[in-house]
Structure formats: C-alpha cells, structure tokens
Write a protein that holds these residues in place. Sequence first.
Motif, PDB file in Angstrom:
ATOM      1  N   LEU A 102       0.822  -1.208   0.000  1.00 28.41           N
ATOM      2  CA  LEU A 102       0.000   0.000   0.000  1.00 28.41           C
ATOM      3  C   LEU A 102       0.856   1.258   0.000  1.00 28.41           C
ATOM      4  N   THR A 103       0.528   2.157  -0.910  1.00 26.86           N
ATOM      5  CA  THR A 103       1.135   3.485  -0.931  1.00 26.86           C
ATOM      6  C   THR A 103       0.023   4.493  -0.700  1.00 26.86           C
ATOM      7  N   ILE A 104       0.151   5.272   0.358  1.00 29.70           N
ATOM      8  CA  ILE A 104      -0.824   6.323   0.668  1.00 29.70           C
ATOM      9  C   ILE A 104      -0.234   7.657   0.251  1.00 29.70           C
ATOM     10  N   ASN A 105      -0.896   8.313  -0.685  1.00 31.63           N
ATOM     11  CA  ASN A 105      -0.529   9.678  -1.081  1.00 31.63           C
ATOM     12  C   ASN A 105      -1.452  10.640  -0.346  1.00 31.63           C
ATOM     13  N   SER A 106      -0.911  11.768   0.036  1.00 30.98           N
ATOM     14  CA  SER A 106      -1.700  12.748   0.780  1.00 30.98           C
ATOM     15  C   SER A 106      -2.298  13.792  -0.145  1.00 30.98           C
ATOM     16  N   SER A 107      -3.511  14.179   0.197  1.00 26.90           N
ATOM     17  CA  SER A 107      -4.118  15.305  -0.488  1.00 26.90           C
ATOM     18  C   SER A 107      -3.414  16.572  -0.008  1.00 26.90           C
ATOM     19  N   ALA A 108      -3.374  17.580  -0.859  1.00 26.27           N
ATOM     20  CA  ALA A 108      -2.765  18.855  -0.471  1.00 26.27           C
ATOM     21  C   ALA A 108      -3.874  19.776   0.029  1.00 26.27           C
ATOM     22  N   ARG A 109      -3.592  20.470   1.105  1.00 19.33           N
ATOM     23  CA  ARG A 109      -4.557  21.422   1.648  1.00 19.33           C
ATOM     24  C   ARG A 109      -3.794  22.708   1.914  1.00 19.33           C
ATOM     25  N   VAL A 110      -4.230  23.773   1.248  1.00 15.35           N
ATOM     26  CA  VAL A 110      -3.561  25.065   1.361  1.00 15.35           C
ATOM     27  C   VAL A 110      -4.579  26.087   1.839  1.00 15.35           C
ATOM     28  N   SER A 111      -4.172  26.895   2.818  1.00 13.46           N
ATOM     29  CA  SER A 111      -5.032  27.973   3.306  1.00 13.46           C
ATOM     30  C   SER A 111      -4.487  29.299   2.799  1.00 13.46           C
ATOM     31  N   VAL A 112      -5.377  30.095   2.257  1.00 16.28           N
ATOM     32  CA  VAL A 112      -4.987  31.397   1.715  1.00 16.28           C
ATOM     33  C   VAL A 112      -5.796  32.473   2.447  1.00 16.28           C
ATOM     34  N   PRO A 113      -5.123  33.314   3.281  1.00 20.06           N
ATOM     35  CA  PRO A 113      -5.852  34.399   3.945  1.00 20.06           C
ATOM     36  C   PRO A 113      -5.873  35.647   3.047  1.00 20.06           C
ATOM     37  N   ILE A 114      -7.052  36.214   2.860  1.00 21.82           N
ATOM     38  CA  ILE A 114      -7.205  37.416   2.028  1.00 21.82           C
ATOM     39  C   ILE A 114      -8.110  38.403   2.766  1.00 21.82           C
ATOM     40  N   THR A 115      -7.723  39.673   2.733  1.00 21.85           N
ATOM     41  CA  THR A 115      -8.574  40.750   3.237  1.00 21.85           C
ATOM     42  C   THR A 115      -8.831  41.692   2.069  1.00 21.85           C
ATOM     43  N   ASN A 124      -9.020  31.567  -8.583  1.00 18.75           N
ATOM     44  CA  ASN A 124      -9.122  30.108  -8.701  1.00 18.75           C
ATOM     45  C   ASN A 124     -10.457  29.668  -9.278  1.00 18.75           C
ATOM     46  N   THR A 125     -11.535  30.319  -8.809  1.00 18.57           N
ATOM     47  CA  THR A 125     -12.881  29.867  -9.195  1.00 18.57           C
ATOM     48  C   THR A 125     -13.621  30.874 -10.074  1.00 18.57           C
ATOM     49  N   GLY A 126     -13.163  32.123 -10.084  1.00 17.98           N
ATOM     50  CA  GLY A 126     -13.874  33.164 -10.817  1.00 17.98           C
ATOM     51  C   GLY A 126     -15.075  33.711 -10.059  1.00 17.98           C
ATOM     52  N   GLU A 127     -15.305  33.220  -8.843  1.00 14.85           N
ATOM     53  CA  GLU A 127     -16.440  33.660  -8.030  1.00 14.85           C
ATOM     54  C   GLU A 127     -16.133  35.007  -7.372  1.00 14.85           C
ATOM     55  N   ILE A 134     -15.149  31.245   4.824  1.00 14.91           N
ATOM     56  CA  ILE A 134     -14.171  30.289   4.303  1.00 14.91           C
ATOM     57  C   ILE A 134     -14.790  29.651   3.068  1.00 14.91           C
ATOM     58  N   TYR A 135     -14.062  29.742   1.969  1.00 16.85           N
ATOM     59  CA  TYR A 135     -14.530  29.212   0.692  1.00 16.85           C
ATOM     60  C   TYR A 135     -13.507  28.184   0.188  1.00 16.85           C
ATOM     61  N   TYR A 136     -13.975  27.202  -0.571  1.00 15.22           N
ATOM     62  CA  TYR A 136     -13.118  26.096  -0.987  1.00 15.22           C
ATOM     63  C   TYR A 136     -13.058  25.962  -2.501  1.00 15.22           C
ATOM     64  N   ASP A 137     -11.877  25.586  -2.977  1.00 15.93           N
ATOM     65  CA  ASP A 137     -11.698  25.181  -4.373  1.00 15.93           C
ATOM     66  C   ASP A 137     -11.194  23.744  -4.330  1.00 15.93           C
ATOM     67  N   ILE A 149      -6.987  20.774  -2.133  1.00 16.67           N
ATOM     68  CA  ILE A 149      -8.029  21.655  -1.610  1.00 16.67           C
ATOM     69  C   ILE A 149      -7.390  22.981  -1.221  1.00 16.67           C
ATOM     70  N   VAL A 150      -7.944  24.041  -1.769  1.00 13.81           N
ATOM     71  CA  VAL A 150      -7.487  25.380  -1.416  1.00 13.81           C
ATOM     72  C   VAL A 150      -8.612  26.026  -0.620  1.00 13.81           C
ATOM     73  N   GLU A 151      -8.269  26.501   0.586  1.00 14.05           N
ATOM     74  CA  GLU A 151      -9.233  27.182   1.447  1.00 14.05           C
ATOM     75  C   GLU A 151      -8.958  28.682   1.381  1.00 14.05           C
ATOM     76  N   LEU A 152      -9.944  29.414   1.032  1.00 11.88           N
ATOM     77  CA  LEU A 152      -9.853  30.868   1.026  1.00 11.88           C
ATOM     78  C   LEU A 152     -10.466  31.364   2.334  1.00 11.88           C
ATOM     79  N   HIS A 153      -9.643  31.953   3.183  1.00 10.46           N
ATOM     80  CA  HIS A 153     -10.119  32.552   4.431  1.00 10.46           C
ATOM     81  C   HIS A 153     -10.265  34.050   4.132  1.00 10.46           C
ATOM     82  N   LEU A 154     -11.483  34.433   3.818  1.00  9.70           N
ATOM     83  CA  LEU A 154     -11.751  35.779   3.299  1.00  9.70           C
ATOM     84  C   LEU A 154     -12.353  36.678   4.375  1.00  9.70           C
TER      85      LEU A 154
END
Length: 170
Positions: A102-115, A124-127, A134-137, A149-154
């Motif tokens: 078994l090989t387990i690959n990890s998902s990437a999770r990035v948090s991006v803080p924006i004001t 990323n989404t055009g939204e 908190i919004y997700y792509d 997964i990219v988390e937008l902390h807006l």
Amino acid sequence: MPKMQYDSISLEVCPSALPYAWYDQVLNDAGEYKYREQFAGTTCDSVEHVLNFVVLPIATSQDTIVACDSYMWNDSIYTVSGDYSYTTTGSNGCDSTTIMHLTINSSARVSVPITACDTYTWANTGETYTASGIYYDTTLTCVNGCDSIVELHLTINHSTESTEDTTICY
C-alpha cells in the motif's frame, strides 16, 4: 509362509499440519512413504502400508494499491504506506494469504488568507464574494493524483460612507 498384504491410502494435509506423524515416521514433505508390519512372533513381513502424502499449497497473492489519504481493506482503514497481510481459509481448506503493498498519497490542503474591501473575485474559481467566510476550491489535482483543496479565508471590510455638513466662509 503367510502371503504379503498391501494397503494404499492418499492423504492431503495443509502445511500447518506439518510435521505429520505416520507410524514410526515424521513427514515434512510430500511423497510416497512405506511402512511394513510383521506378523506377530515372526520375522516375515505381513502388511506393507503405502501412503501417498500430499502437502496442499498455501494460496498467496499480492496486490499493489495506491490510494489518497486512506484505504479500506477487509474492514480496516489504513492511513500509512506499508505492506499488510490478510489470512483467510482458501478453497482447499488451507490458509490463504494476501499481501497488500500500500502506498498512501496525501491530499494537499492550502489555506490562503485574504482581506479585501467590499468584494473579492477569487481567481481560482472566478467567483465574486461580498461576505467574509471560508470558501473552498476542490477542482485541483495534485501531481500524485489526489485532490488538492485550497481554502480561502476571506475577510471583507465594507466601506463606510458618511455625510458631514460644512460651512465655508468667504
């Protein structure tokens, strides 16, 4: 003089039954084995027993699995890469073992803080967003094939408007 008698049997055993005792012999391998019994009070052979001894094979299989974050196998969840085995009873009644590589690959999770002021359009989404949150792509894929997964902390700061009466003197 008495006549020699013969009997012949076949016996199949699983490897877990080894060593196997048969008359005065200890058997560890498949093959044909013989044992002679003598008539009581004589030195003549009376019965020859022949055993066709078969050691059944252990069924072994191997699977190579690549998964993202975790993998469920035989009612267990695995989150770490490695070699795992599972033993059950095969169709011949002997142990059957499957080895999973078994090989387990990890998902990437990035948090991006924006004001931003009033609105923010996420490239990323055009939204366009007008509220903090908190919004997700989740449309991206990592190079290892897992979700990214990219988390937008807006934080939206809203503009304020005020009116002030002033008098100008000349």
